[in-house]
Design a protein around this motif. Sequence first.
Motif, PDB file in Angstrom:
ATOM      1  N   HIS A 148       0.845  -1.192   0.000  1.00 57.38           N
ATOM      2  CA  HIS A 148       0.000   0.000   0.000  1.00 57.38           C
ATOM      3  C   HIS A 148       0.883   1.245   0.000  1.00 57.38           C
ATOM      4  O   HIS A 148       1.914   1.280   0.679  1.00 57.38           O
ATOM      5  CB  HIS A 148      -0.903   0.017   1.231  1.00 57.38           C
ATOM      6  CG  HIS A 148      -1.791  -1.184   1.341  1.00 57.38           C
ATOM      7  ND1 HIS A 148      -3.051  -1.225   0.819  1.00 57.38           N
ATOM      8  CD2 HIS A 148      -1.586  -2.400   1.905  1.00 57.38           C
ATOM      9  CE1 HIS A 148      -3.602  -2.404   1.061  1.00 57.38           C
ATOM     10  NE2 HIS A 148      -2.729  -3.134   1.722  1.00 57.38           N
ATOM     11  N   MET A 149       0.453   2.259  -0.741  1.00 59.06           N
ATOM     12  CA  MET A 149       1.249   3.477  -0.896  1.00 59.06           C
ATOM     13  C   MET A 149       0.351   4.703  -0.840  1.00 59.06           C
ATOM     14  O   MET A 149      -0.762   4.691  -1.378  1.00 59.06           O
ATOM     15  CB  MET A 149       1.991   3.460  -2.237  1.00 59.06           C
ATOM     16  CG  MET A 149       2.969   2.305  -2.392  1.00 59.06           C
ATOM     17  SD  MET A 149       3.263   1.884  -4.137  1.00 59.06           S
ATOM     18  CE  MET A 149       1.750   1.037  -4.565  1.00 59.06           C
ATOM     19  N   ALA A 150       0.841   5.771  -0.203  1.00 59.32           N
ATOM     20  CA  ALA A 150       0.112   7.033  -0.155  1.00 59.32           C
ATOM     21  C   ALA A 150       1.100   8.164   0.098  1.00 59.32           C
ATOM     22  O   ALA A 150       2.078   7.983   0.838  1.00 59.32           O
ATOM     23  CB  ALA A 150      -0.957   7.015   0.940  1.00 59.32           C
ATOM     24  N   PRO A 151       0.881   9.341  -0.490  1.00 59.87           N
ATOM     25  CA  PRO A 151       1.753  10.485  -0.191  1.00 59.87           C
ATOM     26  C   PRO A 151       1.503  10.984   1.235  1.00 59.87           C
ATOM     27  O   PRO A 151       0.407  10.819   1.779  1.00 59.87           O
ATOM     28  CB  PRO A 151       1.325  11.532  -1.227  1.00 59.87           C
ATOM     29  CG  PRO A 151      -0.082  11.166  -1.580  1.00 59.87           C
ATOM     30  CD  PRO A 151      -0.178   9.675  -1.451  1.00 59.87           C
ATOM     31  N   PHE A 152       2.527  11.571   1.832  1.00 60.60           N
ATOM     32  CA  PHE A 152       2.404  12.054   3.205  1.00 60.60           C
ATOM     33  C   PHE A 152       3.036  13.425   3.348  1.00 60.60           C
ATOM     34  O   PHE A 152       3.855  13.850   2.523  1.00 60.60           O
ATOM     35  CB  PHE A 152       3.046  11.075   4.193  1.00 60.60           C
ATOM     36  CG  PHE A 152       4.557  11.085   4.162  1.00 60.60           C
ATOM     37  CD1 PHE A 152       5.282  11.911   5.015  1.00 60.60           C
ATOM     38  CD2 PHE A 152       5.254  10.268   3.282  1.00 60.60           C
ATOM     39  CE1 PHE A 152       6.672  11.937   4.984  1.00 60.60           C
ATOM     40  CE2 PHE A 152       6.642  10.286   3.247  1.00 60.60           C
ATOM     41  CZ  PHE A 152       7.349  11.120   4.093  1.00 60.60           C
ATOM     42  N   LEU A 202      -1.085  11.753   8.826  1.00 58.42           N
ATOM     43  CA  LEU A 202      -0.077  12.398   7.981  1.00 58.42           C
ATOM     44  C   LEU A 202      -0.298  12.103   6.502  1.00 58.42           C
ATOM     45  O   LEU A 202       0.287  12.769   5.642  1.00 58.42           O
ATOM     46  CB  LEU A 202       1.325  11.932   8.383  1.00 58.42           C
ATOM     47  CG  LEU A 202       1.780  12.275   9.807  1.00 58.42           C
ATOM     48  CD1 LEU A 202       3.144  11.674  10.084  1.00 58.42           C
ATOM     49  CD2 LEU A 202       1.810  13.778  10.008  1.00 58.42           C
ATOM     50  N   LEU A 203      -1.120  11.114   6.186  1.00 58.92           N
ATOM     51  CA  LEU A 203      -1.394  10.785   4.788  1.00 58.92           C
ATOM     52  C   LEU A 203      -2.256  11.875   4.175  1.00 58.92           C
ATOM     53  O   LEU A 203      -3.212  12.334   4.792  1.00 58.92           O
ATOM     54  CB  LEU A 203      -2.091   9.426   4.687  1.00 58.92           C
ATOM     55  CG  LEU A 203      -1.329   8.243   5.288  1.00 58.92           C
ATOM     56  CD1 LEU A 203      -2.163   6.968   5.186  1.00 58.92           C
ATOM     57  CD2 LEU A 203       0.023   8.051   4.605  1.00 58.92           C
ATOM     58  N   VAL A 204      -1.936  12.272   2.955  1.00 63.23           N
ATOM     59  CA  VAL A 204      -2.642  13.394   2.331  1.00 63.23           C
ATOM     60  C   VAL A 204      -3.498  12.948   1.150  1.00 63.23           C
ATOM     61  O   VAL A 204      -4.033  13.786   0.426  1.00 63.23           O
ATOM     62  CB  VAL A 204      -1.644  14.491   1.891  1.00 63.23           C
ATOM     63  CG1 VAL A 204      -0.879  15.021   3.099  1.00 63.23           C
ATOM     64  CG2 VAL A 204      -0.688  13.989   0.833  1.00 63.23           C
ATOM     65  N   ALA A 205      -3.652  11.638   0.946  1.00 60.56           N
ATOM     66  CA  ALA A 205      -4.519  11.110  -0.107  1.00 60.56           C
ATOM     67  C   ALA A 205      -4.832   9.661   0.231  1.00 60.56           C
ATOM     68  O   ALA A 205      -4.067   9.002   0.941  1.00 60.56           O
ATOM     69  CB  ALA A 205      -3.841  11.200  -1.472  1.00 60.56           C
ATOM     70  N   PRO A 206      -5.963   9.157  -0.257  1.00 62.21           N
ATOM     71  CA  PRO A 206      -6.254   7.732  -0.080  1.00 62.21           C
ATOM     72  C   PRO A 206      -5.168   6.875  -0.715  1.00 62.21           C
ATOM     73  O   PRO A 206      -4.581   7.246  -1.736  1.00 62.21           O
ATOM     74  CB  PRO A 206      -7.600   7.551  -0.795  1.00 62.21           C
ATOM     75  CG  PRO A 206      -8.215   8.913  -0.796  1.00 62.21           C
ATOM     76  CD  PRO A 206      -7.072   9.866  -0.919  1.00 62.21           C
ATOM     77  N   SER A 207      -4.909   5.713  -0.118  1.00 54.01           N
ATOM     78  CA  SER A 207      -3.832   4.850  -0.586  1.00 54.01           C
ATOM     79  C   SER A 207      -4.243   4.068  -1.832  1.00 54.01           C
ATOM     80  O   SER A 207      -5.426   3.885  -2.119  1.00 54.01           O
ATOM     81  CB  SER A 207      -3.424   3.868   0.520  1.00 54.01           C
ATOM     82  OG  SER A 207      -4.500   3.000   0.829  1.00 54.01           O
ATOM     83  N   ILE A 208      -3.250   3.633  -2.585  1.00 52.89           N
ATOM     84  CA  ILE A 208      -3.440   2.677  -3.668  1.00 52.89           C
ATOM     85  C   ILE A 208      -2.629   1.429  -3.334  1.00 52.89           C
ATOM     86  O   ILE A 208      -1.777   1.449  -2.426  1.00 52.89           O
ATOM     87  CB  ILE A 208      -3.024   3.240  -5.041  1.00 52.89           C
ATOM     88  CG1 ILE A 208      -1.519   3.581  -5.059  1.00 52.89           C
ATOM     89  CG2 ILE A 208      -3.847   4.473  -5.390  1.00 52.89           C
ATOM     90  CD1 ILE A 208      -0.994   3.968  -6.424  1.00 52.89           C
ATOM     91  N   SER A 209      -2.880   0.346  -4.044  1.00 50.90           N
ATOM     92  CA  SER A 209      -2.244  -0.930  -3.695  1.00 50.90           C
ATOM     93  C   SER A 209      -1.729  -1.674  -4.915  1.00 50.90           C
ATOM     94  O   SER A 209      -2.279  -1.549  -6.010  1.00 50.90           O
ATOM     95  CB  SER A 209      -3.232  -1.844  -2.955  1.00 50.90           C
ATOM     96  OG  SER A 209      -3.615  -1.276  -1.734  1.00 50.90           O
ATOM     97  N   HIS A 210      -0.685  -2.431  -4.686  1.00 48.29           N
ATOM     98  CA  HIS A 210      -0.146  -3.357  -5.679  1.00 48.29           C
ATOM     99  C   HIS A 210      -0.242  -4.762  -5.094  1.00 48.29           C
ATOM    100  O   HIS A 210       0.215  -5.014  -3.974  1.00 48.29           O
ATOM    101  CB  HIS A 210       1.315  -3.026  -5.998  1.00 48.29           C
ATOM    102  CG  HIS A 210       1.995  -4.037  -6.863  1.00 48.29           C
ATOM    103  ND1 HIS A 210       1.643  -4.244  -8.172  1.00 48.29           N
ATOM    104  CD2 HIS A 210       2.997  -4.921  -6.605  1.00 48.29           C
ATOM    105  CE1 HIS A 210       2.404  -5.209  -8.692  1.00 48.29           C
ATOM    106  NE2 HIS A 210       3.228  -5.624  -7.754  1.00 48.29           N
ATOM    107  N   VAL A 211      -0.868  -5.666  -5.832  1.00 47.16           N
ATOM    108  CA  VAL A 211      -1.132  -7.021  -5.348  1.00 47.16           C
ATOM    109  C   VAL A 211      -0.120  -8.005  -5.938  1.00 47.16           C
ATOM    110  O   VAL A 211       0.165  -7.976  -7.142  1.00 47.16           O
ATOM    111  CB  VAL A 211      -2.567  -7.461  -5.732  1.00 47.16           C
ATOM    112  CG1 VAL A 211      -2.818  -8.894  -5.281  1.00 47.16           C
ATOM    113  CG2 VAL A 211      -3.584  -6.523  -5.113  1.00 47.16           C
TER     114      VAL A 211
END
Length: 392
Positions: A148-152, A202-211
Motif C-alpha cells: 500500500h502506498m500514499a503520499p504524506f 499524515l497521509l494526504v490522499a487515499p492509498s493505492i495498492s499493488h497485489v
Amino acid sequence: MYFHYYGQLLHQQNMLQDYVRTGTYYAAVIENRADFFGRVVVDVGAGSGILSLFAAQAGAKHVYAVEASEMAEYARKLIAGNPALSQRITVVKGKVEEVQLPEKADILISEPMGTLLVNERMLESYVIARDRFLVPNGKMFPTVGRIHMAPFSDEYLFVEIANKALFWQQQNYYGVDLTALHGSAFQGYFSQPVVDAFDPRLLVAPSISHVIDFTKVKEEDLYEIDLPLRFIASVGTRVHGLACWFDVLFNGSTVQRWLTTAPGAPTTHWYQLRCVLSQPIYVMAGQEITGRLRMVAHDAQSYTLHLTLSAKMWGPGAEQGGVLQTSSCKLDLKEPYYRMSQPQAYALAQDQQPHQLIQTQDIPIQSQDLEDIELLAQPSPSSGAQLNTLNG
C-alpha cells in the motif's frame, strides 16, 4: 551475513515477540485445521521452527522445516523439546533452492516478508519452493501480499533528516572548511528510507495498492517491480514523500485472515516505511499527484528504490496536463534509517480531515480459489482506501 543474522536467537526472539505477527500466524493455522490435518507441510525458511510446530498442532501428517542458517540446530532442539509434536517434524538444513525432500507438500507455510514486503528477497525463495515442492493447486500460507502506498506530509521528519547534514556546514572544524561536502551529505541522508510507526493522519490522499499473488507470481517478476502512482490530494500541503506498508492474506478454507502493518493498526516489527523527498512538492486539495515507484533488486538481498512524484498545474490559466513540480529520489532499501519512534500527536491543518484509521478486522474474500485477484484488492468497508490493483 543474511544467514548469520537469522542464525542468532536474539533476532528470532525479536520476531517471536512480535505478537501481532506470531499471533496472526497461529490463528491462521489453528483456525484452518482442515487445510493442515493429515497433510504434508513444508516450512520455507523455518527459523526457530515455530510455524512448523503450529502446523503439527493443527494435525499435519508431516512437516519439513527447511532452514539454511545455523538456526536449524536451535530448531531441532526446540522441536525435540516438544515430544508430542516432534515425531511429525523433520528439520532439513539447507537452502530451499538446493535441498531434496522425499515427498511433495500439500501446503507451504513461511514468513517471507521483509520491510516493504520485498526486502531480503525471500519472496523469491518462497516462489521457488512453490515450484519445487508444492502439489498442483496446493495451498500457500500466506497466499497473497499487497503493498500500500500514499503520499504524506511530515514537516518534523523532513527537518530532522535535513538537520543531520548541518555538521557539514561548519567552516572552521579544527581549521577545516567542511562545506564542500554538505550537498553530498544532505543527499546521502535522504537516500535512506525511514522505518518507523507514523500517525495515519499524515497521509494526504487515499492509498493505492499493488497485489502480488504468491500462488501465481514468477520469480523473475520480483527482480524489478514498476508501480505507476496516481493520487488525488485531500488537503493543501507540502508533500514530503511516499509512505508504504503491506499486508498479507492467509486464504484458508475455513477462515481468511489478514496480517497488516498499516499505520494506525497495532505496530509490528516491520513498522512502516517512508521514502522522503529532498525537495518537497506543494499541492492543493483536489490536485492530482502522479509518479512512479520502481524497485530494482540488487545483490545485497534488497532493492534500490527510484521514486518520482509530480504535481500538475493548478488554477486558472494552467496548461492542460502541464506539470508544475517534479521531485525524485533514489533510496537503498538495504540501508534504512530506523527511527522507531511511536506516532506523535500532530496538529491538523484547519481544512484537513483526519483519515479514518485503517481497520484490522478480517477482510472477507469471496473467491476461494483466487481466480479473480481483483477481489483480493478490495479494502475493508471502513478503510476508505482507493486501490489501484496491479497484477503481480
